[in-house]
Design a protein around this motif. Structure first.
Motif, short mmCIF file in Angstrom:
data_model
loop_
_atom_site.label_atom_id
_atom_site.label_comp_id
_atom_site.label_asym_id
_atom_site.label_seq_id
_atom_site.Cartn_x
_atom_site.Cartn_y
_atom_site.Cartn_z
N MET A 79 -14.03 22.26 21.58
CA MET A 79 -13.92 22.23 23.05
C MET A 79 -12.50 22.54 23.50
N ILE A 80 -11.51 22.11 22.74
CA ILE A 80 -10.12 22.44 23.06
C ILE A 80 -9.91 23.95 22.94
N ALA A 81 -10.43 24.56 21.88
CA ALA A 81 -10.30 26.00 21.70
C ALA A 81 -11.00 26.76 22.82
N ALA A 82 -12.18 26.29 23.22
CA ALA A 82 -12.90 26.94 24.32
C ALA A 82 -12.15 26.77 25.63
N GLY A 83 -11.52 25.62 25.82
CA GLY A 83 -10.72 25.41 27.02
C GLY A 83 -9.51 26.32 27.09
N VAL A 84 -8.82 26.47 25.97
CA VAL A 84 -7.67 27.37 25.92
C VAL A 84 -8.11 28.81 26.18
N PHE A 85 -9.23 29.20 25.56
CA PHE A 85 -9.74 30.56 25.74
C PHE A 85 -10.17 30.80 27.19
N THR A 86 -10.76 29.79 27.81
CA THR A 86 -11.15 29.91 29.21
C THR A 86 -9.93 30.05 30.11
N LEU A 87 -8.91 29.26 29.87
CA LEU A 87 -7.69 29.36 30.68
C LEU A 87 -7.01 30.71 30.49
N LEU A 88 -7.01 31.22 29.26
CA LEU A 88 -6.45 32.55 29.03
C LEU A 88 -7.23 33.62 29.79
N ASN A 89 -8.55 33.50 29.77
CA ASN A 89 -9.38 34.51 30.43
C ASN A 89 -9.32 34.42 31.95
N ILE A 90 -9.12 33.23 32.49
CA ILE A 90 -9.10 33.09 33.94
C ILE A 90 -7.73 33.40 34.53
N TYR A 91 -6.66 33.00 33.87
CA TYR A 91 -5.33 33.16 34.46
C TYR A 91 -4.52 34.33 33.89
N LEU A 92 -4.57 34.57 32.60
CA LEU A 92 -3.72 35.61 32.01
C LEU A 92 -4.40 36.97 31.98
N ARG A 93 -5.70 37.01 31.68
CA ARG A 93 -6.41 38.28 31.56
C ARG A 93 -6.37 39.13 32.83
N PRO A 94 -6.57 38.56 34.03
CA PRO A 94 -6.47 39.42 35.23
C PRO A 94 -5.07 40.02 35.42
N LEU A 95 -4.04 39.28 35.06
CA LEU A 95 -2.69 39.80 35.16
C LEU A 95 -2.47 40.96 34.19
N VAL A 96 -2.95 40.82 32.97
CA VAL A 96 -2.82 41.89 31.97
C VAL A 96 -3.64 43.11 32.40
N LYS A 97 -4.85 42.85 32.94
CA LYS A 97 -5.67 43.97 33.41
C LYS A 97 -5.01 44.70 34.57
N TYR A 130 -6.88 37.39 20.08
CA TYR A 130 -5.76 37.28 19.15
C TYR A 130 -4.74 36.24 19.64
N LEU A 131 -4.53 36.20 20.93
CA LEU A 131 -3.64 35.20 21.51
C LEU A 131 -4.21 33.79 21.31
N LEU A 132 -5.52 33.66 21.40
CA LEU A 132 -6.16 32.37 21.10
C LEU A 132 -5.93 31.99 19.65
N ASP A 133 -5.99 32.97 18.75
CA ASP A 133 -5.72 32.72 17.34
C ASP A 133 -4.29 32.22 17.14
N ILE A 134 -3.36 32.76 17.89
CA ILE A 134 -1.96 32.35 17.76
C ILE A 134 -1.74 30.96 18.37
N LEU A 135 -2.32 30.71 19.54
CA LEU A 135 -2.05 29.47 20.27
C LEU A 135 -2.82 28.27 19.74
N SER A 136 -3.99 28.48 19.18
CA SER A 136 -4.83 27.36 18.77
C SER A 136 -4.95 27.31 17.25
N VAL A 137 -4.79 26.14 16.69
CA VAL A 137 -4.95 25.97 15.25
C VAL A 137 -6.43 25.81 14.89
#
Length: 120
Positions: A38-56, A80-87
């Protein structure tokens, strides 16, 4: 309120997609502990909601030039960023990263499409 419902739906959608990818793809490892998942899914969700639109937005000329196919590269970068940020998530090879990106994108697309179809 709309952001909160989108956040919760994206969280569960990413949770399901990560579970499927972890079980199907060789080289895509996710811890079996539910809290860590659930922590990994939360980090991935936050990456997709906040960082992905900026990168796009920054890479929008490439997205337009490739008729949207560069979005898959952006999705792979988020994974890949999720792989780096989450153990809790480990992507061993580039092949598993590509397959994981395609699978997670497909599962999220199907879940979002079916939710929009059912809500009408």
């Amino acid at each position: 309120m709309k952001l909160l419902s989108r956040l919760v739906f994206s969280f569960f959608s990413n949770l399901i997609a990560l579970i499927i990818a972890g079980n199907v793809i060789v080289g895509f490892e996710i811890t079996s502990n539910l809290v860590n998942l659930m922590i990994a899914a939360g980090v991935f969700t936050l990456l997709n909601i906040y960082l992905r639109p900026l990168v796009k937005m920054i890479l929008s000329p490439l997205v337009i030039l490739t008729l949207g196919l560069f979005t898959l590269v952006i999705n792979a970068g988020m994974l890949y960023l999720l792989d780096i940020l989450s153990v809790n998530v480990r992507v061993n090879t580039i092949e598993s990263l590509i397959y994981g990106t395609l699978l997670i994108t497909g599962v999220n697309f199907l879940l979002h499409f079916s939710a929009k179809f059912l809500s009408k």
